[in-house]
Design a protein around this motif. Structure first.
Motif, mmCIF file in Angstrom:
data_model
loop_
_atom_site.group_PDB
_atom_site.id
_atom_site.type_symbol
_atom_site.label_atom_id
_atom_site.label_comp_id
_atom_site.label_asym_id
_atom_site.label_seq_id
_atom_site.Cartn_x
_atom_site.Cartn_y
_atom_site.Cartn_z
ATOM 1 N N ASP B 20 82.066 -59.231 -10.250
ATOM 2 C CA ASP B 20 80.682 -59.265 -10.690
ATOM 3 C C ASP B 20 80.483 -58.294 -11.853
ATOM 4 O O ASP B 20 81.188 -57.292 -11.969
ATOM 5 C CB ASP B 20 79.759 -58.887 -9.534
ATOM 6 C CG ASP B 20 78.307 -59.127 -9.866
ATOM 7 O OD1 ASP B 20 77.873 -60.289 -9.770
ATOM 8 O OD2 ASP B 20 77.621 -58.165 -10.224
ATOM 9 N N LEU B 22 78.226 -56.114 -12.551
ATOM 10 C CA LEU B 22 77.849 -54.739 -12.230
ATOM 11 C C LEU B 22 78.986 -53.991 -11.554
ATOM 12 O O LEU B 22 78.954 -52.765 -11.471
ATOM 13 C CB LEU B 22 76.611 -54.735 -11.345
ATOM 14 C CG LEU B 22 75.347 -55.217 -12.060
ATOM 15 C CD1 LEU B 22 74.218 -55.418 -11.078
ATOM 16 C CD2 LEU B 22 74.960 -54.196 -13.128
ATOM 17 N N ARG B 98 76.189 -66.154 -13.209
ATOM 18 C CA ARG B 98 75.152 -65.272 -12.662
ATOM 19 C C ARG B 98 74.664 -64.298 -13.711
ATOM 20 O O ARG B 98 73.486 -63.957 -13.760
ATOM 21 C CB ARG B 98 75.698 -64.521 -11.451
ATOM 22 C CG ARG B 98 75.890 -65.399 -10.242
ATOM 23 C CD ARG B 98 76.449 -64.592 -9.083
ATOM 24 N NE ARG B 98 75.471 -63.714 -8.507
ATOM 25 C CZ ARG B 98 75.118 -63.721 -7.233
ATOM 26 N NH1 ARG B 98 75.681 -64.581 -6.423
ATOM 27 N NH2 ARG B 98 74.234 -62.883 -6.770
ATOM 28 N N MET B 100 74.529 -64.876 -16.823
ATOM 29 C CA MET B 100 73.734 -65.608 -17.798
ATOM 30 C C MET B 100 72.338 -65.935 -17.281
ATOM 31 O O MET B 100 71.353 -65.829 -18.004
ATOM 32 C CB MET B 100 74.455 -66.908 -18.173
ATOM 33 C CG MET B 100 75.683 -66.712 -19.049
ATOM 34 S SD MET B 100 76.787 -68.151 -19.040
ATOM 35 C CE MET B 100 75.696 -69.460 -19.576
ATOM 36 N N PHE B 101 72.271 -66.334 -16.015
ATOM 37 C CA PHE B 101 71.012 -66.893 -15.533
ATOM 38 C C PHE B 101 70.216 -65.979 -14.612
ATOM 39 O O PHE B 101 69.109 -66.334 -14.211
ATOM 40 C CB PHE B 101 71.260 -68.239 -14.849
ATOM 41 C CG PHE B 101 71.489 -69.360 -15.820
ATOM 42 C CD1 PHE B 101 70.414 -69.980 -16.429
ATOM 43 C CD2 PHE B 101 72.766 -69.774 -16.141
ATOM 44 C CE1 PHE B 101 70.613 -71.006 -17.334
ATOM 45 C CE2 PHE B 101 72.975 -70.799 -17.043
ATOM 46 C CZ PHE B 101 71.896 -71.418 -17.650
ATOM 47 N N THR B 102 70.753 -64.851 -14.226
ATOM 48 C CA THR B 102 69.955 -63.890 -13.457
ATOM 49 C C THR B 102 70.120 -62.515 -14.084
ATOM 50 O O THR B 102 70.747 -61.636 -13.506
ATOM 51 C CB THR B 102 70.360 -63.851 -11.974
ATOM 52 O OG1 THR B 102 71.734 -63.459 -11.878
ATOM 53 C CG2 THR B 102 70.175 -65.190 -11.323
ATOM 54 N N PRO B 103 69.565 -62.342 -15.269
ATOM 55 C CA PRO B 103 69.748 -61.086 -15.994
ATOM 56 C C PRO B 103 69.093 -59.924 -15.258
ATOM 57 O O PRO B 103 68.075 -60.086 -14.605
ATOM 58 C CB PRO B 103 69.052 -61.346 -17.328
ATOM 59 C CG PRO B 103 68.033 -62.371 -17.013
ATOM 60 C CD PRO B 103 68.633 -63.241 -15.950
ATOM 61 N N THR B 104 69.708 -58.765 -15.373
ATOM 62 C CA THR B 104 69.186 -57.556 -14.743
ATOM 63 C C THR B 104 68.367 -56.783 -15.765
ATOM 64 O O THR B 104 68.725 -56.725 -16.925
ATOM 65 C CB THR B 104 70.338 -56.690 -14.226
ATOM 66 O OG1 THR B 104 71.268 -57.512 -13.557
ATOM 67 C CG2 THR B 104 69.823 -55.625 -13.280
ATOM 68 N N MET B 152 72.886 -71.700 -8.210
ATOM 69 C CA MET B 152 72.784 -70.365 -7.628
ATOM 70 C C MET B 152 72.995 -70.404 -6.130
ATOM 71 O O MET B 152 73.685 -69.557 -5.561
ATOM 72 C CB MET B 152 71.413 -69.757 -7.952
ATOM 73 C CG MET B 152 71.204 -69.405 -9.398
ATOM 74 S SD MET B 152 72.422 -68.245 -10.019
ATOM 75 C CE MET B 152 72.173 -66.891 -8.869
ATOM 76 N N MET B 153 72.411 -71.369 -5.478
ATOM 77 C CA MET B 153 72.567 -71.439 -4.027
ATOM 78 C C MET B 153 74.004 -71.779 -3.655
ATOM 79 O O MET B 153 74.547 -71.242 -2.694
ATOM 80 C CB MET B 153 71.603 -72.482 -3.449
ATOM 81 C CG MET B 153 70.149 -72.086 -3.581
ATOM 82 S SD MET B 153 69.784 -70.482 -2.838
ATOM 83 C CE MET B 153 69.397 -70.966 -1.162
ATOM 84 N N LEU B 155 76.580 -70.954 -5.307
ATOM 85 C CA LEU B 155 77.398 -69.776 -5.566
ATOM 86 C C LEU B 155 77.108 -68.666 -4.557
ATOM 87 O O LEU B 155 78.030 -67.993 -4.088
ATOM 88 C CB LEU B 155 77.137 -69.249 -6.986
ATOM 89 C CG LEU B 155 77.608 -70.130 -8.137
ATOM 90 C CD1 LEU B 155 77.279 -69.480 -9.472
ATOM 91 C CD2 LEU B 155 79.103 -70.392 -8.030
ATOM 92 N N SER B 156 75.838 -68.480 -4.227
ATOM 93 C CA SER B 156 75.465 -67.358 -3.364
ATOM 94 C C SER B 156 75.745 -67.655 -1.892
ATOM 95 O O SER B 156 76.118 -66.759 -1.146
ATOM 96 C CB SER B 156 73.979 -67.021 -3.539
ATOM 97 O OG SER B 156 73.730 -66.529 -4.839
ATOM 98 N N PHE B 157 75.545 -68.897 -1.491
ATOM 99 C CA PHE B 157 75.734 -69.239 -0.085
ATOM 100 C C PHE B 157 76.588 -70.498 0.009
ATOM 101 O O PHE B 157 76.097 -71.557 0.434
ATOM 102 C CB PHE B 157 74.387 -69.451 0.598
ATOM 103 C CG PHE B 157 73.430 -68.308 0.407
ATOM 104 C CD1 PHE B 157 73.511 -67.178 1.207
ATOM 105 C CD2 PHE B 157 72.462 -68.346 -0.578
ATOM 106 C CE1 PHE B 157 72.636 -66.116 1.034
ATOM 107 C CE2 PHE B 157 71.577 -67.291 -0.754
ATOM 108 C CZ PHE B 157 71.666 -66.171 0.056
#
Lengths: 244, 244
Positions: B20, B22, B98, B100-104, B152-153, B155-157
């Motif tokens: 990831d 981060l 992630r 790209m599409f969920t920027p922090t 996203m779903m 990938l996340s779950f």
DNA sequence: TCCGCCGTGTTAGCGCTGTTATCGTGGGAC
DNA sequence: GTCCCACGATAACAGCGCTAACACGGCGGA
């Protein structure tokens, strides 16, 4: 005085109201919770464990909110209500929502399974009413995926995807297709419009009423639907046809 | 030897294949790029700037891949193809996706606007072909939101939402509703079935052909559609009506 | 040739982070 | 009493993002 664990959870939740989870330091949490630094690790193992616990508590609130929505006799309408309350929760708790639905690393909150189970039940109510066109599991996964996508995009790119019309559009598209309900917000579904105009044209009379057509639509559905109670739709004949 | 900036970007991209964003330390990047620690800050300002640059490059690859999809004469089918290539990219590059599409924080990649612009163009092709039921902007936002949600779903779950049937289901629901194409995998759309049976019933003849109905459907669409070239639909009359 | 500039490499260090070890303390159980 | 355990306080660790300062080398212009 509350217990240390409670204070830590509460402090984290409060900080999560204004900051992203990863931007919150354990020291800030301990300061606010009036707790020594090692307490987090005694209670939750590590920061990730704390965040997962917070996410699970967030799911509890999330689900409690959903459970407050009364069940009506129209399970499809209930599905839409659940969608809207989902979106409202996300917009109200942006950082908590991101923590819940985009977990970092391999520590996923368990409570999402419960959320899925509740949604599955709502979908099964549709199936039992003969208003579902696919397997309930697939329908539930489809609805939740789309629902989360709308929320994530609205949160991540508010200037590009914050348009409040997006959520109803996707909602009606997914739920409508999954259940066979074609209704959208201001516009009757293509099927109804088309059929009504057709009937009017072919019979040389005025368009038939929406209710009769609705029943006909249901009767023409593909198989695998029980008999069940088919109530009258709330599609009125008032706003039919192109508005211009 | 390549330039320092290129090496940093490349090293970050490589590390992003397994970790990831981060979880990647600037020191690890510098080691791999054979670059001193301050180089990142000379080139990108800070780590966030570097990640944003990497995300933008990811969008370039993402868009280049989409541009490779040839345009057919069926703009709705092209929409579906774009959806599928989007999902494939996400599954192939989970961490990059992630990023790209969920920027922090508040450093959002600019390139997402370009992605939206390309999608908008594809949607406008549908409108020009008379196959869009809403504003192109809203349609584009709806499609992209749902598309991202599915990815996203998954990938996340993955164990809960990794079912490969979810993506086509949501895809056909959203794109189908947005364009008025009710076609799903094995089933003709409600509109077509209903209309055909209606016509058959009311005229006392056999069901009319799909092509004629298709033209009729187009003619009855809400306004704001140009005349344009309406090609024959690929909905054939062969498999019409309830299959049983 | 010399100069200055600029991109790059090097070293050291700051303050902060998550995390742990260690010790102290106070109150309930036996 | 005394044992135990949940909790508080302090200090410290390694690693993090980030910065300051300086050294080196190539390259165009005077």
């Amino acid at each position: 005085m509350s217990t240390a664990r409670e204070r830590i959870l509460e402090a984290t939740g409060e900080l999560l109201a204004t900051k992203d989870a990863l931007a919150i330091s354990t020291r800030a949490i301990c300061d606010r919770a009036k707790v020594g630094a090692p307490e987090i690790y005694r209670q939750f193992g590590d920061k990730q464990g704390l965040l997962t616990a917070v996410a699970d508590i967030g799911f509890e609130r999330f689900l409690a909110e959903k459970r407050r929505n009364p069940l009506t006799e129209d399970p499809v309408a209930d599905l839409r209500t659940a969608w809207d309350s989902h979106v409202a929760f996300a917009l109200r708790n942006p950082y908590l929502y991101r923590l819940m639905f985009t977990p970092t690393g391999d520590a996923k909150p368990q409570a999402i399974k419960e959320a899925q189970a509740i949604l599955l039940k709502a979908v099964e109510r549709c199936r039992d009413a003969g208003r579902l066109l696919m397997a309930p599991e697939l329908a539930g996964q489809s609805i939740l995926s789309a629902n989360v996508g709308v929320c994530m995009m609205a949160l991540s790119f508010p200037e590009l995807f914050g348009d409040p019309a997006v959520s109803p559009a996707v909602r009606d598209a997914v739920i409508g297709t999954v259940t066979g309900d074609e209704r959208e917000d201001d516009r009757l579904g293509t099927a109804t419009v088309l059929a009504q105009v057709l009937v009017g044209t072919l019979t040389g009379t005025a368009p038939v009423t929406g209710t009769a057509l609705d029943d006909l639509t249901r009767a023409l559905r593909p198989p695998a639907i029980g008999p069940s109670d088919i109530g009258p739709s709330d599609i009125g004949p008032s706003d039919i046809g192109p508005s211009d």
